[in-house]
Design a protein around this motif. Structure first.
Motif, PDB file in Angstrom:
ATOM      1  N   ALA A 103       0.840  -1.204   0.000  1.00  0.00           N
ATOM      2  CA  ALA A 103       0.000   0.000   0.000  1.00  0.00           C
ATOM      3  C   ALA A 103       0.873   1.252   0.000  1.00  0.00           C
ATOM      4  CB  ALA A 103      -0.939  -0.005   1.202  1.00  0.00           C
ATOM      5  N   SER A 107       1.213   4.123  -3.002  1.00  0.00           N
ATOM      6  CA  SER A 107       1.109   5.573  -2.810  1.00  0.00           C
ATOM      7  C   SER A 107       2.317   6.287  -3.401  1.00  0.00           C
ATOM      8  CB  SER A 107       0.949   5.900  -1.325  1.00  0.00           C
ATOM      9  OG  SER A 107       2.120   5.618  -0.579  1.00  0.00           O
ATOM     10  N   TYR A 122      -2.323   9.784   1.330  1.00  0.00           N
ATOM     11  CA  TYR A 122      -2.967   8.729   0.553  1.00  0.00           C
ATOM     12  C   TYR A 122      -3.608   7.754   1.532  1.00  0.00           C
ATOM     13  CZ  TYR A 122      -0.455  10.672  -3.396  1.00  0.00           C
ATOM     14  OH  TYR A 122       0.017  11.530  -4.362  1.00  0.00           O
ATOM     15  N   ALA A 124      -5.934   4.714   2.329  1.00  0.00           N
ATOM     16  CA  ALA A 124      -6.539   3.532   1.713  1.00  0.00           C
ATOM     17  C   ALA A 124      -7.986   3.400   2.166  1.00  0.00           C
ATOM     18  CB  ALA A 124      -5.746   2.287   2.089  1.00  0.00           C
ATOM     19  N   ARG A 125      -8.886   3.265   1.199  1.00  0.00           N
ATOM     20  CA  ARG A 125     -10.297   3.094   1.565  1.00  0.00           C
ATOM     21  C   ARG A 125     -10.830   1.718   1.182  1.00  0.00           C
ATOM     22  NH1 ARG A 125     -12.595   7.730  -2.541  1.00  0.00           N
ATOM     23  NH2 ARG A 125     -11.995   6.742  -4.526  1.00  0.00           N
ATOM     24  N   ARG A 126     -10.256   1.118   0.136  1.00  0.00           N
ATOM     25  CA  ARG A 126     -10.619  -0.252  -0.233  1.00  0.00           C
ATOM     26  C   ARG A 126      -9.369  -0.966  -0.714  1.00  0.00           C
ATOM     27  NH1 ARG A 126     -15.204   2.457  -2.069  1.00  0.00           N
ATOM     28  NH2 ARG A 126     -14.212   2.908  -4.079  1.00  0.00           N
ATOM     29  N   ALA A 127      -9.311  -2.272  -0.452  1.00  0.00           N
ATOM     30  CA  ALA A 127      -8.154  -3.051  -0.896  1.00  0.00           C
ATOM     31  C   ALA A 127      -8.580  -4.494  -1.114  1.00  0.00           C
ATOM     32  CB  ALA A 127      -7.021  -2.981   0.128  1.00  0.00           C
ATOM     33  N   SER A 157      -8.875  10.868  -6.019  1.00  0.00           N
ATOM     34  CA  SER A 157      -8.838   9.408  -5.894  1.00  0.00           C
ATOM     35  C   SER A 157      -7.745   8.830  -6.773  1.00  0.00           C
ATOM     36  CB  SER A 157     -10.187   8.785  -6.287  1.00  0.00           C
ATOM     37  OG  SER A 157     -11.239   9.299  -5.489  1.00  0.00           O
ATOM     38  N   VAL A 177      -5.366  -1.346  -4.406  1.00  0.00           N
ATOM     39  CA  VAL A 177      -5.770  -0.384  -3.380  1.00  0.00           C
ATOM     40  C   VAL A 177      -6.387   0.844  -4.040  1.00  0.00           C
ATOM     41  CG1 VAL A 177      -5.036   1.064  -1.447  1.00  0.00           C
ATOM     42  CG2 VAL A 177      -3.930  -1.135  -1.821  1.00  0.00           C
ATOM     43  N   ASP A 178      -7.491   1.282  -3.469  1.00  0.00           N
ATOM     44  CA  ASP A 178      -8.175   2.504  -3.875  1.00  0.00           C
ATOM     45  C   ASP A 178      -7.936   3.538  -2.773  1.00  0.00           C
ATOM     46  OD1 ASP A 178      -9.841   4.353  -5.021  1.00  0.00           O
ATOM     47  OD2 ASP A 178     -11.696   3.316  -4.537  1.00  0.00           O
ATOM     48  N   TYR A 179      -7.371   4.698  -3.124  1.00  0.00           N
ATOM     49  CA  TYR A 179      -7.003   5.709  -2.136  1.00  0.00           C
ATOM     50  C   TYR A 179      -7.878   6.952  -2.239  1.00  0.00           C
ATOM     51  CZ  TYR A 179      -2.457   3.218  -2.385  1.00  0.00           C
ATOM     52  OH  TYR A 179      -1.451   2.279  -2.409  1.00  0.00           O
TER      53      TYR A 179
END
Length: 347
Positions: A103, A107, A122, A124-127, A157, A177-179
């Protein structure tokens, strides 16, 4: 870096393409070539660690990557150390530590294609993590390799895809990973209530004048080398709960300066370990070893220094040899994050 990244011809590789091992998106990004094969054939700029600290607002000891190298637009390669013992996981590195290092690497990649200059956080909201290696594997004597490719999906995002590989280039794990990307100013506005004076300068190599050696050693300690020490475990059927806290600033070292926030990967480390403990109890074998096959994470909010976090794990299904767990972490009524985790015990 020389030829260190090239697959050793004497090392038997059961599969020689990313597309045959990983999620389809990885094949789209890197095709049938191993992403580590050509890294040593041409010159690539190595990124300055201090510059990366300033870009991503994460620093040592949470940041532990080595030789972060820019391979192309939004693509970086790094040496990845293994700082924790894998414990009951039959992999060269435990899955939570995979999440931590990759992660951060993602970033770094995203920071290189951020259309805006300056410091950014940055978050992380979903991984989604997947194991790519087959069967149990022991630890390696050398650092692992991590590769990340990132892009911005909108102005706040970013999305990154990562692969972790053995020293010989065999893929071990993939991570997506979605940041949420926040400017330093936006982060300070949102989290000014969590401000706590912490060291911002690099750690000194020598003890401050008048400091006792033991005190200096404690200051230099890297808390991320150890798993979270959860307490007050309570079992109810196929559910296990435990607590951490109050969270202290040491749990958050390097994440972030002046605003100690418990990293998402550390939260997931606690959840993964709790699910593993529950699996062993349900199997009636405290020595059982297992593989983390996949995990999907959603971060809802942040846990700050001074708060007590409750961790929970519930086994909600068994399919063949795979045991599926729903895990969550909360502070009071506030949900910190959830994880769907699949563990596969060894026969």
């Amino acid at each position: 870096m020389g030829n260190a990244l090239r697959l050793l011809p004497t090392a038997p590789q059961p599969v020689n393409s990313v597309s045959a091992l990983a999620a389809p998106v990885l094949a789209t990004l890197w095709g049938d070539r191993m992403p580590f094969e050509d890294a040593g054939t041409r010159s690539h700029p190595m990124l300055n660690t201090s510059e990366l600290y300033a870009r991503i607002c994460v620093r040592d000891p949470y940041f532990a990557l080595r030789e972060v190298t820019e391979m192309g637009p939004g693509e970086v390669l790094a040496r990845v150390p293994v700082e924790q013992e894998p414990g009951a996981e039959a992999s060269p590195i435990n899955a939570a530590e995979v999440g931590r290092h990759l992660a951060i690497l993602g970033s770094c990649a995203a920071s290189l294609v951020n259309p805006k200059d300056g410091q950014h956080y940055y978050l992380a909201r979903r991984a989604r993590l997947e194991r790519l290696h087959h069967g149990p594997q022991g630890r390696f004597d050398e650092d692992l390799w991590g590769l990340a490719q990132a892009r911005f999906t909108d102005k706040r995002s970013a999305l990154a895809h990562m692969v972790l590989a053995s020293p010989d280039g065999l893929p071990l794990f993939s991570l997506e990973v979605d940041y949420n990307v926040l400017s330093a100013q936006a982060f300070l506005r949102l989290f000014q209530g969590a401000r706590l004076e912490m060291r911002r300068e690099p750690r000194a190599e020598r003890a401050p004048r008048g400091a006792m050696p033991g005190d200096f050693a404690a200051m230099r300690q890297n808390p991320h080398r150890l798993p979270l020490a959860l307490r007050d475990h309570v079992r109810d059927g196929e559910c296990l709960k435990a607590q951490l806290g109050p969270v202290n600033a040491d749990h958050c070292k390097g994440h972030f300066a002046l605003h100690p926030v418990l990293p998402v990967a550390v939260v997931m480390s606690g959840l993964s370990g709790l699910a593993g403990t529950l699996l062993r109890q349900l199997l009636g074998n405290e020595q059982a070893r297992y593989l983390v096959t996949r995990g999907e994470v959603r971060a809802e909010s942040l846990a700050f220094a001074g708060e007590t976090v409750t961790f929970g794990a519930h086994r909600h299904g068994v399919e063949g040899s795979d045991h599926r767990f729903y895990c969550w972490a909360s502070v009071g009524e506030r949900l910190i994050g959830v994880m769907d985790l699949t563990l596969t015990p060894l026969e």
